[in-house]
Motif scaffolding. Structure first.
Motif, short mmCIF file in Angstrom:
data_model
loop_
_atom_site.label_atom_id
_atom_site.label_comp_id
_atom_site.label_asym_id
_atom_site.label_seq_id
_atom_site.Cartn_x
_atom_site.Cartn_y
_atom_site.Cartn_z
N LYS A 1 21.56 -10.28 -17.41
CA LYS A 1 20.80 -10.04 -16.18
C LYS A 1 20.38 -8.57 -16.07
CE LYS A 1 23.02 -13.72 -13.48
NZ LYS A 1 23.91 -14.03 -12.33
N ALA A 2 21.30 -7.67 -16.45
CA ALA A 2 20.99 -6.24 -16.40
C ALA A 2 19.88 -5.89 -17.39
CB ALA A 2 22.24 -5.42 -16.71
N THR A 3 19.88 -6.52 -18.56
CA THR A 3 18.83 -6.28 -19.55
C THR A 3 17.47 -6.74 -19.02
OG1 THR A 3 20.43 -6.58 -21.34
CG2 THR A 3 18.10 -6.74 -21.92
N LEU A 4 17.42 -7.91 -18.42
CA LEU A 4 16.18 -8.42 -17.84
C LEU A 4 15.73 -7.53 -16.68
CD1 LEU A 4 16.91 -12.27 -17.81
CD2 LEU A 4 15.41 -11.02 -19.37
N PHE A 5 16.69 -7.07 -15.89
CA PHE A 5 16.38 -6.19 -14.76
C PHE A 5 15.76 -4.88 -15.25
CE2 PHE A 5 17.47 -3.05 -11.52
CZ PHE A 5 17.16 -3.72 -10.34
N THR A 6 16.31 -4.33 -16.34
CA THR A 6 15.79 -3.08 -16.91
C THR A 6 14.43 -3.30 -17.55
OG1 THR A 6 18.07 -2.38 -17.35
CG2 THR A 6 16.32 -1.18 -18.46
N THR A 7 14.27 -4.43 -18.25
CA THR A 7 12.98 -4.74 -18.87
C THR A 7 11.88 -4.86 -17.82
OG1 THR A 7 14.12 -5.95 -20.63
CG2 THR A 7 11.77 -6.36 -20.38
N ARG A 8 12.22 -5.44 -16.70
CA ARG A 8 11.24 -5.58 -15.61
C ARG A 8 10.81 -4.21 -15.10
NH1 ARG A 8 12.00 -8.80 -9.80
NH2 ARG A 8 9.87 -8.40 -9.06
N PHE A 9 11.72 -3.25 -15.10
CA PHE A 9 11.37 -1.91 -14.63
C PHE A 9 10.23 -1.33 -15.47
CE2 PHE A 9 11.79 2.63 -15.53
CZ PHE A 9 11.59 3.17 -14.27
N PHE A 10 10.33 -1.44 -16.80
CA PHE A 10 9.30 -0.87 -17.67
C PHE A 10 7.96 -1.60 -17.51
CE2 PHE A 10 13.23 0.37 -19.91
CZ PHE A 10 13.02 1.73 -19.95
N LYS A 11 8.01 -2.84 -17.07
CA LYS A 11 6.77 -3.57 -16.81
C LYS A 11 6.15 -3.15 -15.48
CE LYS A 11 8.09 -7.75 -19.39
NZ LYS A 11 8.38 -9.20 -19.28
N GLU A 12 7.00 -3.00 -14.46
CA GLU A 12 6.51 -2.69 -13.12
C GLU A 12 6.06 -1.24 -12.98
OE1 GLU A 12 5.99 -4.70 -10.72
OE2 GLU A 12 7.17 -6.50 -11.16
N VAL A 13 6.67 -0.33 -13.76
CA VAL A 13 6.39 1.09 -13.57
C VAL A 13 4.95 1.47 -13.95
CG1 VAL A 13 7.09 1.91 -15.87
CG2 VAL A 13 7.42 3.39 -13.87
N VAL A 14 4.32 0.67 -14.82
CA VAL A 14 2.95 0.99 -15.25
C VAL A 14 1.90 0.19 -14.49
CG1 VAL A 14 3.68 1.68 -17.56
CG2 VAL A 14 3.13 -0.72 -17.13
N LYS A 15 2.34 -0.70 -13.61
CA LYS A 15 1.40 -1.52 -12.85
C LYS A 15 1.06 -0.86 -11.52
CE LYS A 15 2.82 -6.11 -14.53
NZ LYS A 15 3.39 -7.42 -14.11
N PRO A 16 -0.23 -0.78 -11.17
CA PRO A 16 -0.57 -0.30 -9.83
C PRO A 16 -0.27 -1.40 -8.80
CG PRO A 16 -2.55 -0.89 -11.06
CD PRO A 16 -1.40 -1.03 -12.01
N PRO A 17 -0.12 -1.07 -7.54
CA PRO A 17 -0.21 0.27 -6.96
C PRO A 17 1.09 1.06 -7.15
CG PRO A 17 0.26 -1.33 -5.25
CD PRO A 17 0.10 -2.11 -6.51
N PHE A 18 0.97 2.38 -7.04
CA PHE A 18 2.13 3.25 -7.20
C PHE A 18 2.57 3.77 -5.83
CE2 PHE A 18 -0.50 3.60 -11.04
CZ PHE A 18 0.39 3.11 -11.98
N GLU A 19 3.83 3.62 -5.57
CA GLU A 19 4.38 4.01 -4.26
C GLU A 19 4.74 5.50 -4.26
OE1 GLU A 19 4.29 1.99 -1.85
OE2 GLU A 19 4.03 0.05 -2.83
N PHE A 20 3.73 6.37 -4.22
CA PHE A 20 3.97 7.81 -4.33
C PHE A 20 4.72 8.35 -3.12
CE2 PHE A 20 0.25 7.54 -7.24
CZ PHE A 20 0.84 8.11 -8.35
N LYS A 21 4.41 7.85 -1.94
CA LYS A 21 5.06 8.35 -0.74
C LYS A 21 6.56 8.06 -0.76
CE LYS A 21 4.68 8.34 4.31
NZ LYS A 21 3.96 7.77 5.48
N GLU A 22 6.91 6.82 -1.11
CA GLU A 22 8.32 6.45 -1.21
C GLU A 22 9.00 7.20 -2.35
OE1 GLU A 22 11.96 4.46 -0.45
OE2 GLU A 22 10.17 4.87 0.75
N PHE A 23 8.27 7.40 -3.45
CA PHE A 23 8.82 8.14 -4.59
C PHE A 23 9.15 9.57 -4.20
CE2 PHE A 23 7.62 11.13 -8.03
CZ PHE A 23 8.69 10.92 -8.88
N LEU A 24 8.25 10.23 -3.48
CA LEU A 24 8.49 11.61 -3.05
C LEU A 24 9.66 11.68 -2.07
CD1 LEU A 24 4.84 12.91 -2.59
CD2 LEU A 24 6.41 13.43 -4.44
N TRP A 25 9.77 10.68 -1.20
CA TRP A 25 10.89 10.66 -0.27
C TRP A 25 12.21 10.51 -1.01
CZ3 TRP A 25 13.18 11.93 3.91
CH2 TRP A 25 14.34 11.28 4.32
#
Length: 264
Positions: free
Chosen positions: A26-50
């Motif tokens: 489950k952790a491997t799938l969770f991490t793999t999903r991160f690399f997929k989601e991080v390059v997809k727009p939209p990007f939550e810049f406001k939340e990221f800066l917070w």
């Protein structure tokens, strides 16, 4: 009787191993999903800066105190040994090298694992238990991108910055510790430290902190995001996040040391 006890023990071991391997999957799938989601727009810049502010700026007091104490204590503890060999002049470079290469990155990462990973695990676990994450999904908001990606990216970027900051504070602590018994100006002390530092001393120490930050963020997010129902699971998520993140830091550091050793 013995056979039944043995059967129960084997069943318990199999169940425990099954749980571990399922969690790893489950952790491997969770991490793999991160690399997929991080390059997809939209990007939550406001939340990221917070999250960068919450993770980085709010950790400065703790990191400052820890870094200063590490430099001060290491200098005071090392001085008698160096004095026995008549090598007190090497004390600034030895302390600086030890702090920058290994002590500050690992200890700072462990401190952040205790503060940040537990905070992320508890926060997301609380949101999971109170069904706030489910409400986000119903509202057509991607909770993974908004909650997970922003936090993992923030920890990956802010932990190296905190470590570099702690390096300077640690060197300053070493300077204070050295001047308790000796007398040396800060410029001369700092120059003495830099003269014995090489590129291969600094680069690996900084690079591995990015992996430390990623591990802290992904572990805390995974434990909190997958918390079960019930308030008790929030505490469990925070606790296991700290333990798992700390273990991951030691494993990453061990691998990094082995790789770095190949270039010496």
């Amino acid at each position: 009787m013995n056979s039944s006890v043995s059967t129960i023990k084997n069943s318990a071991v199999k169940s425990y191993l099954k749980t571990i391997f399922e969690d790893i999957g489950k952790a491997t799938l969770f991490t793999t999903r991160f690399f997929k989601e991080v390059v997809k727009p939209p990007f939550e810049f406001k939340e990221f800066l917070w999250q960068c502010y919450a993770i980085g700026y709010k950790s400065l007091p703790l990191v400052s105190i820890t870094g200063f104490i590490m430099g001060l204590v290491l200098t005071i503890q090392s001085r008698p040994t160096m004095a026995k060999f008549g090598a007190e002049s090497w004390l600034p470079s030895m302390v600086g090298l030890s702090l920058i290469r290994e002590i500050v990155p690992v200890i700072t990462a462990l401190i952040c694992a205790g503060k940040i990973a537990s905070g992320i695990g508890a926060e997301l676990g609380s949101m999971k238990v109170t069904e706030q994450i489910d409400a986000m999904e119903v509202s057509a908001i991607n909770p993974y991108k908004y909650l997970i990606v922003t936090r993992v990216m923030a920890t990956t970027i802010m932990i190296p910055i905190l470590v570099i900051y702690a390096d300077f504070i640690g060197v300053f602590g070493g300077f204070i510790g050295y001047n308790i018994h000796e007398n040396m100006g800060f410029y001369r002390y700092f120059t003495n430290v830099l003269e014995h530092l090489e590129f291969l001393d600094i680069l690996p120490a900084v690079l591995k902190t990015f992996f430390f930050g990623f591990a802290i963020g992904i572990v805390g997010s995974y434990k909190g995001f997958n918390a079960e129902n019930g308030t008790e699971s929030v505490g469990i998520a925070a606790n296991t996040a700290v333990v798992t993140a700390s273990l991951a830091i030691f494993i990453i550091d061990m691998i990094a040391v082995q790789i770095t050793d190949l270039f010496y």
